[in-house]
Design a protein around this motif. Structure first.
Motif, PDB file in Angstrom:
ATOM      1  N   VAL A 117      21.112   4.277  -6.282  1.00  0.00           N
ATOM      2  CA  VAL A 117      21.398   5.856  -5.457  1.00  0.00           C
ATOM      3  C   VAL A 117      21.034   5.594  -4.411  1.00  0.00           C
ATOM      4  CG1 VAL A 117      18.943   6.887  -5.295  1.00  0.00           C
ATOM      5  CG2 VAL A 117      19.060   6.143  -7.027  1.00  0.00           C
ATOM      6  N   TYR A 118      20.677   4.326  -3.228  1.00  0.00           N
ATOM      7  CA  TYR A 118      20.542   4.315  -2.153  1.00  0.00           C
ATOM      8  C   TYR A 118      22.489   4.294  -1.419  1.00  0.00           C
ATOM      9  CZ  TYR A 118      16.189   5.158  -1.832  1.00  0.00           C
ATOM     10  OH  TYR A 118      15.401   5.372  -1.895  1.00  0.00           O
ATOM     11  N   ASP A 178      12.550   4.322 -12.455  1.00  0.00           N
ATOM     12  CA  ASP A 178      13.983   3.964 -13.725  1.00  0.00           C
ATOM     13  C   ASP A 178      14.193   2.518 -13.891  1.00  0.00           C
ATOM     14  OD1 ASP A 178      13.514   6.825 -13.474  1.00  0.00           O
ATOM     15  OD2 ASP A 178      16.189   7.311 -12.018  1.00  0.00           O
ATOM     16  N   GLY A 179      15.166   2.053 -12.513  1.00  0.00           N
ATOM     17  CA  GLY A 179      15.050   0.827 -12.154  1.00  0.00           C
ATOM     18  C   GLY A 179      14.099  -0.109 -13.173  1.00  0.00           C
ATOM     19  N   THR A 215       6.746  11.961  -9.604  1.00  0.00           N
ATOM     20  CA  THR A 215       6.822  10.525 -10.526  1.00  0.00           C
ATOM     21  C   THR A 215       7.592  10.780 -11.982  1.00  0.00           C
ATOM     22  OG1 THR A 215       6.182   8.877 -10.479  1.00  0.00           O
ATOM     23  CG2 THR A 215       7.389   9.250  -8.805  1.00  0.00           C
ATOM     24  N   THR A 264      27.453  -1.418  -7.670  1.00  0.00           N
ATOM     25  CA  THR A 264      26.576  -1.899  -8.268  1.00  0.00           C
ATOM     26  C   THR A 264      27.055  -3.001  -9.161  1.00  0.00           C
ATOM     27  OG1 THR A 264      27.378  -0.282 -10.031  1.00  0.00           O
ATOM     28  CG2 THR A 264      24.978  -0.030  -9.255  1.00  0.00           C
ATOM     29  N   GLN A 299      10.953   6.656  -7.781  1.00  0.00           N
ATOM     30  CA  GLN A 299      11.531   7.931  -8.849  1.00  0.00           C
ATOM     31  C   GLN A 299      12.493   6.157  -8.992  1.00  0.00           C
ATOM     32  OE1 GLN A 299      10.767  10.421 -11.105  1.00  0.00           O
ATOM     33  NE2 GLN A 299      11.297   9.002 -12.323  1.00  0.00           N
ATOM     34  N   THR A 300      13.289   5.704  -8.018  1.00  0.00           N
ATOM     35  CA  THR A 300      14.338   4.331  -8.107  1.00  0.00           C
ATOM     36  C   THR A 300      13.431   3.294  -8.781  1.00  0.00           C
ATOM     37  OG1 THR A 300      15.194   5.978  -6.171  1.00  0.00           O
ATOM     38  CG2 THR A 300      17.162   3.786  -7.166  1.00  0.00           C
ATOM     39  N   LEU A 346      12.151   9.725  -4.324  1.00  0.00           N
ATOM     40  CA  LEU A 346      13.060   9.548  -4.827  1.00  0.00           C
ATOM     41  C   LEU A 346      12.931   7.854  -4.524  1.00  0.00           C
ATOM     42  CD1 LEU A 346      16.285   9.621  -5.354  1.00  0.00           C
ATOM     43  CD2 LEU A 346      16.800   8.996  -2.972  1.00  0.00           C
ATOM     44  N   PHE A 347      12.152   7.555  -3.683  1.00  0.00           N
ATOM     45  CA  PHE A 347      12.409   5.695  -3.443  1.00  0.00           C
ATOM     46  C   PHE A 347      10.972   5.277  -5.098  1.00  0.00           C
ATOM     47  CE2 PHE A 347       9.748   1.801  -2.388  1.00  0.00           C
ATOM     48  CZ  PHE A 347      10.444   1.262  -2.459  1.00  0.00           C
ATOM     49  N   SER A 397      19.221   0.569  -9.857  1.00  0.00           N
ATOM     50  CA  SER A 397      18.867   1.608  -9.519  1.00  0.00           C
ATOM     51  C   SER A 397      19.112   2.154  -7.819  1.00  0.00           C
ATOM     52  CB  SER A 397      17.857   2.176 -10.704  1.00  0.00           C
ATOM     53  OG  SER A 397      16.633   1.565  -9.558  1.00  0.00           O
ATOM     54  N   PHE A 398      18.826   0.628  -6.887  1.00  0.00           N
ATOM     55  CA  PHE A 398      18.727   0.829  -6.450  1.00  0.00           C
ATOM     56  C   PHE A 398      20.003   1.398  -5.677  1.00  0.00           C
ATOM     57  CE2 PHE A 398      14.299  -0.095  -5.954  1.00  0.00           C
ATOM     58  CZ  PHE A 398      13.576   0.851  -5.029  1.00  0.00           C
TER      59      PHE A 398
END
Lengths: 334, 290
Positions: free
Chosen positions: B259-260, B10-11, B138, B266, B6-7, B3-4, B255-256
Motif C-alpha cells: 500500500v505505501y 488486511d495484513g 474499516t 513486496t 485498513q492496511t 488507510l493505515f 500489506s504495508f
C-alpha cells in the motif's frame, strides 16, 4: 551429526586409454561445427553451456558440500553485466565477459563471508533467498529494463558462440581438475564436506577456503551468463535469473554424481538430451518439469551417488525381477 | 488513518491464514529436519481440489474442508516413507537430501499441474465472497475474516493437540531429540508420518481458503513457498510458537509495502528480510529456533 560416507576410489587403471579417449573427444568437439548443421551446433552449445554451469555448481555443492540454491544469480548477474556493459557503456564482448566473471566472483566472496557461516539447510535457504532477491532487483531496476528485459546487439554467428562456450566450459573442467582433483585445495574442500570441525582442527582455514571455493564457483557462471546473453541477444529476469537455472544445475550434478569430476558433464548431457527430445516431440511443453522432478526424486532415493556412483559401485545387476523386487522392499518401509 | 487501519487489518487477516501453513512446516523441520520445498504445491493442490469438488459436486467449498483434510492427510502419509528414505541411510548430509527430494517433488507436482491444467486462471466463490463487515471506518471482507478465524482455530486446535495430548507430547519429544525419544519408546517413524500427514492436511485446507480468496493457477505454489520459508526463518526453524508472531509480521509487511510503497517491492522486501534475518539471527527473531 552426519556420518561421513566412506569413499572408495576405484583402483588406478592404466592411464593410456583415458588419454586416447580424451584426445578423441577433444578433437571431435573442436571439429563439430564443420560437420553438423546449425541446429545441432545450437544444441551442442547448449550442452556445453550447461556442462560448464553444472561443474561450477559442483565446486561448491558437490566438493564442498554447501548446497547453493541461488547459483543462478551469478549467471543472471553475468548476463546483465555484459548486457549493460555492451549497450550502455560501450564495452567490447571480451571485456564484458571478464568484468562479468570478476564481479560475479566478487559478489560471491562478499555475500559468502556472512552466508557461508550458515550450515546445511540454512545455507540453502539463504542462497535461495539471495538469488530470488536479485531477480526482484532486476525486475524493479530501470537499467535492466525491468520485467520487459533488455536487448543486446545481435551477432548471428553460431560457430563463434560454440567455440567461446567450448573454451569457457573446458576452462571450468581444467580448473576443476587441477585445483580440486590434483591439489591440496581440493582435499581441503573434501575435508570441509566430510567434517568441518575436524578440518578446522587440523589447521584448515575453513573460512578462507570456503569463500575461495564459492567465488570460484561463481566466476564461471558469470562468464557463461555473459556469453548466453550475447548469444540470445534478448534477456529478461525470468530467462536469466529464473529459478529454473539453479534447478537445472542442481539436477545435472545430482544425476551425474555429486562431487565427481565427470558427473556434471554426464548429467548435463543427459538432461539436455531428454529436454531437447521432449521439445522435438511435443514442442514447448511443461512436461519436462515432470521428468526433471521425477529424476531428482529417483536419484535422491535410489542412487545418491548419481550415475558415476552407480557405475563405480554396482556389482549385481538389477535385471532379474525377484532381485529388483527385493531391492525395492529393502528400501521402502513405513 | 483510515488507510493505515485498513492496511493493518488486511495484513493481519492474511497473516492469520499463513500461520497455519507455517506451523505445520515448522513442525516438519523440528521433527524430521525436513525443509519442505513442496509446501506451495500442497497449497496449490488444495485450491484445485476445492475447485474440482465445487465444479462436479456443486456445494460451497467450505463444506469440503474436512474431506480435503482427510485426502491430504492420506497423501502426506503415503509420501512420507519416501521422504524418510531420503533423509536416512548412509549418505552425505541426510538433511540436505530431504531438501533436495522435496524440491524434486515440488518440481514434479508443479510440472504435472501445469501439464494437466495449463496456465488458465480459475476461481471458486463461496457464500462469503463479496460480503463484508463494517466496523467504524474499516471494513472486514467476510472471506478474509473467515480465513483468519480458520487460521486461529486450526492453530489453537493444533497447539492443544501438541501440548495437551500424549501423542502431542511424543511429537514434541521427537522434535527435541530424536534419538532419546526413540529410546524412550516413541515410534519415531510413525510420529513422522503423522506429522507430515497432518501438515499436508492443514496446508491443503489452507489452500482451499487461499484459492477462494485469490485466484487458482498451477504456478501459484511458488508464492507460498516464499511465505512459508519467510515465516519459519523469522520464527526460528522448528520453534512453533514463533510462527504466530512471524506470520502476522509477514501479513503486515506484505500489506504495508504493497500500500505505501509499491506492490512490486513486496517480494524484494520479504527476501531481503529473510536473508538478513538468517545472517543476523539464524535462530529466529525470538532466538528460540533449532
Amino acid at each position: 551429526m552426519t556420518t561421513p560416507a566412506i569413499e572408495v576410489r576405484s583402483p588406478a587403471r592404466s592411464a593410456a586409454p583415458r588419454w586416447t579417449l580424451g584426445i578423441l573427444l577433444g578433437t571431435a568437439l573442436l571439429l563439430l561445427p564443420f560437420a553438423v548443421s546449425s541446429f545441432w551446433i545450437r544444441i551442442a552449445t547448449e550442452v556445453l553451456l550447461w556442462a560448464g554451469l553444472a561443474q561450477s555448481w559442483n565446486i561448491i555443492g558437490g566438493y564442498t558440500g554447501y548446497l547453493s540454491f541461488g547459483h543462478g544469480a551469478f549467471f543472471g548477474l553475468g548476463a546483465y553485466i555484459t548486457g549493460i556493459g555492451m549497450t550502455v557503456l560501450g564495452w567490447s564482448f571480451p571485456a564484458g565477459l571478464v568484468v562479468s566473471g570478476v564481479l560475479a566472483a566478487a559478489l560471491a566472496a562478499a555475500i559468502g563471508y556472512p552466508t557461508l557461516r550458515l550450515r546445511g539447510a540454512y545455507f540453502a535457504i539463504a542462497t535461495w533467498a539471495f538469488g530470488e532477491m536479485l531477480r526482484q532487483v532486476a525486475t524493479v531496476l530501470d537499467i535492466t529494463g525491468g520485467a520487459f528485459g533488455m536487448r543486446l546487439p545481435a551477432l548471428l554467428n553460431l560457430p563463434f558462440f560454440y567455440y567461446v562456450t567450448l573454451g569457457t566450459s573446458a576452462l571450468v573442467y581444467v580448473t576443476t581438475y587441477l585445483l580440486l582433483e590434483r591439489s591440496p585445495f581440493g582435499y581441503k574442500l573434501l575435508a570441509i564436506r566430510e567434517h568441518e570441525e575436524a578440518a578446522e582442527m587440523v589447521g584448515v582455514n575453513t573460512v578462507a577456503v570456503k569463500i575461495n571455493a564459492f567465488a570460484l564457483s561463481a566466476f564461471f557462471p558469470g562468464v557463461l551468463g555473459g556469453i548466453y546473453a550475447y548469444w540470445l541477444t534478448y534477456i529478461h529476469p525470468d530467462s536469466v535469473l529464473g529459478g529454473i537455472i539453479t534447478d537445472l544445475m542442481v539436477v545435472m550434478v545430482f544425476l551425474g554424481g555429486m562431487g565427481t569430476f565427470w558427473g556434471p558433464l554426464l548429467g548435463a548431457f543427459l538432461v539436455q538430451l531428454v529436454s531437447r527430445s521432449l521439445w522435438l516431440v511435443w514442442g514447448e511443453s511443461t512436461l519436462y518439469l515432470v521428468i526433471i522432478g521425477a529424476a531428482i526424486c529417483i536419484v535422491v532415493l535410489f542412487m545418491p551417488g548419481g550415475i558415476v556412483g552407480l557405475l563405480e559401485g554396482r556389482r549385481t545387476p538389477l535385471l532379474a525381477p525377484h532381485a529388483a523386487w527385493r531391492w525395492w522392499r529393502e528400501r521402502m518401509r513405513w | 488513518m483510515e488507510l493505515f487501519l485498513q492496511t493493518l487489518i488486511d495484513g493481519g487477516l492474511i497473516g492469520g491464514l499463513i500461520i497455519v501453513v507455517g506451523v505445520g512446516f515448522s513442525l516438519c523441520f523440528g521433527v524430521m529436519h525436513i525443509v519442505d520445498f513442496a509446501v506451495g504445491e500442497w497449497v496449490m493442490l488444495g485450491a484445485y481440489a476445492a475447485y474440482w469438488l465445487v465444479r462436479y459436486l456443486r456445494q460451497d467449498p467450505m463444506v469440503y474442508l474436512p474431506l480435503i483434510f482427510a485426502l491430504f492427510f492420506a497423501a502426506g502419509w503415503l509420501v512420507y516413507p519416501l521422504i524418510y528414505r531420503a533423509v536416512s541411510g548412509r549418505r552425505h548430509h541426510p538433511a540436505l537430501m530431504g531438501l533436495v527430494f522435496t524440491f524434486g517433488l515440488s518440481t514434479l507436482i508443479k510440472g504435472g499441474a501445469l501439464s494437466a491444467w495449463g496456465y488458465h486462471v480459475r476461481s471458486v466463490s463461496t457464500w462469503l465472497s463479496g460480503q463484508s463487515v463494517t466496523l467504524g471506518v474499516t471494513t472486514f471482507p467476510a472471506l478474509r475474516l473467515a480465513g483468519f478465524v480458520f487460521g486461529v482455530l486450526a492453530t489453537v486446535l493444533f497447539m492443544v493437540f501438541l501440548y495437551g495430548t500424549r501423542l502431542g507430547v511424543s511429537i514434541r519429544a521427537t522434535a527435541q531429540d530424536r534419538e532419546t525419544a526413540a529410546l524412550l519408546g516413541v515410534d519415531v517413524r510413525r510420529v513422522g508420518a503423522l506429522v507430515y500427514g497432518t501438515y499436508a492436511g492443514l496446508t491443503g485446507m489452507t489452500g482451499v481458503l487461499i484459492g477462494a480468496l485469490f485466484s487458482i493457477h498451477a504456478a501459484m505454489g511458488a508464492k507460498y513457498v516464499i511465505f512459508a520459508f519467510f515465516v519459519v526463518v523469522l520464527a526460528g526453524m522448528g520453534y512453533v510458537p514463533g510462527v504466530i508472531v512471524a506470520g502476522l509480521l509477514l501479513g503486515l509487511i506484505q500489506s504495508f509495502v504493497g500500500v505505501y510503497i509499491s506492490g512490486r517491492y513486496t517480494l524484494l522486501a520479504l527476501f531481503l528480510l529473510m536473508y538478513l534475518s538468517l545472517l543476523v539471527a539464524p535462530r529466529g527473531i525470538l532466538r528460540r529456533g533449532l
